[in-house]
Design an enzyme around this catalytic site. Sequence first.
Site, PDB file in Angstrom:
ATOM      1  CG  HIS A 126      31.232  35.191  41.858  1.00 23.04           C
ATOM      2  ND1 HIS A 126      31.817  36.439  41.916  1.00 23.04           N
ATOM      3  CD2 HIS A 126      30.230  35.281  40.947  1.00 23.04           C
ATOM      4  CE1 HIS A 126      31.177  37.248  41.097  1.00 23.04           C
ATOM      5  NE2 HIS A 126      30.212  36.581  40.492  1.00 23.04           N
ATOM      6  CG  HIS A 171      34.291  40.404  35.731  1.00 21.24           C
ATOM      7  ND1 HIS A 171      33.053  39.842  35.564  1.00 21.24           N
ATOM      8  CD2 HIS A 171      34.135  41.361  36.682  1.00 21.24           C
ATOM      9  CE1 HIS A 171      32.178  40.430  36.354  1.00 21.24           C
ATOM     10  NE2 HIS A 171      32.816  41.356  37.050  1.00 21.24           N
TER      11      HIS A 171
END
Length: 610
Positions: A126, A171
């Site tokens: 992830h 991110h």
Amino acid sequence: MGNCACLPGNKHRSTALGPVPKAVSELFQALSQGKATLTEEVVRTYLKAQGVVSSETEVHHLIASCKQAVSNRRTSGASEAGPLDIDLDEFLALLQDTDVNALHEVGKVTHDMSLPLSHYYIYTGHNSYLSGNQLNSDSSAVPIIDALKRGCRVIELDCWPDGDDQIKVVHGMTLCKPAPVLELLHAIKEYAFVASDFPLMLTIENHLPVPLQNLLAQHFKDIFGEQLFTKTSDGPLLSPNDLKRRFLISTKSTKETAEGVKGAKKPPPDLTPVAEGGIPAEEPEDDIKRTGQGPEAASNGHETAGSNPGSKRPSLAEVDAEAVVADVATPSDAAEFDKSLSSLIYIPTLKSKLVGTPASERKAIRASFSEPQFDEVAEKDPLVLTKFSQHNMVRVYPYGLRFDSSNLDPVKVWCHGGQLAAMNMQGYGRNLWLAHGFFLANGGCGYVRKPEFFYPPSTEIAANGTPVEAVFNPRQTTPVRTTLKIRILWGCDTHKRFDAMSLPDFFVRVAVCGVPVDTKKSHTKVHRNTNHPIWENELFEFPLTAPELAILALEVRESDTLQRDDFACQVCIPVAEMRTGIRSVAMKDAKGNVIPDGQAKLLVHVELSA
């Protein structure tokens, strides 16, 4: 707790390698028939029976290695054994060799790899590009390379525009530093098949306008070349064998509008986070969570870092679980998307109306659940998940407020049939250790076949004459199929000092994590003032209803009366891969790396009985 029985006490002979467990002495006496040494032929016969080295050359090399190890540590007297015979000290060294006498199968792919991808758990990362936390760490190729070297088979990239004509991976909506997508793709190409030949899947979080989607598609083609698999997944998915050394793209469809790109990830709801305990490398969280439990913050009222005390978690009491699956599986507004990128997608996310149709009549899809979404559906109707994941891919990713890169409980995902439990590979803690351990199975290739009970033959006939498939329910209690019995015979940990003025006081936490009824934990007594503790008088028993999903977790800690016990080392091993008898276990640090030079290991005795 796992059942623990204390056996009668005994005295232990001390050797150059420390005290010898009684079980080892008794085995040596039985093999030698009371003599002082074992012959080369006896050693070879024993090793062959244990399923390890058996050729004459291998045995000679192993005997020489054991003799050298003992000779280096003897303070007086030489071995009385001949050049190809071994004495008790040397036999103990042989048993302690974690390369030869490991507790689990090492480096062998043993599972059937000819089934569709949906029949396998896959080692999944992830935010694979992040080097640290989820708020302000750097994006880099280094964590991706580290994950690939561990056998990770699913890498996630969050792609954003970098100006008008470049793509960055970062991110989004955080202070994390980006990395150029080209740099990461080249690293992926170079290291993709270092640890495994089976397919590597790229899950793309697509925040790009159409022109940059075209550019990303071209990057995939240029860098991966003929290894990029582009056939659409009409019907059942292909197998890992069919897709060896191929790159697979999985992402959802998007379309560009005047307002931007639709189908982009929405901010997570304001839910109380599931706390696994993001802790420093030397301070793992205090308790192994029981599989199947909900978030601690929701169940016991305790506040955790990053939680919102005023927020209330929504209930699914009035929500249909199958509708939740359908909603998660589909971005409702995703109708059109760039053809150059869409033509590369092997496993897409598609319309919710396809969830209820027979597998033979639709494409296989991937549904991504956030951790809270998954917990809600698993609590409401676990059969929806196990049935849906029979022919489709289910991915579960950590809750959005795990800012410290802590992790969800992957065992819970696997118990419900989910193939892709997405882990923050750069994080630490027991949940990540479980993932490291589980994917030691099948030679560490990153693919572990799901148990056959997820795919049972039809046992009922519906009113219309159609066979009804039985579906595995992880919460249902079923008969015990295997009982694991384990004794920690001996331990050694010299890789660091715990107390300046005394030797350490070690104990071992012994746990099994699996379906809820199989999940139990216990611990040994504290063995004080020694680097070589022996606990062989304590027997731990774990009845298992689903041994294929069970993981043995061993964690050595140094007891401290006045403050928190110190973490020493740990290891997790899938029960299905364990070998019986007296076995050696190489211990790992808090990051999941084997402690070098044999400085930390356990000697255990394992029985598996039906």
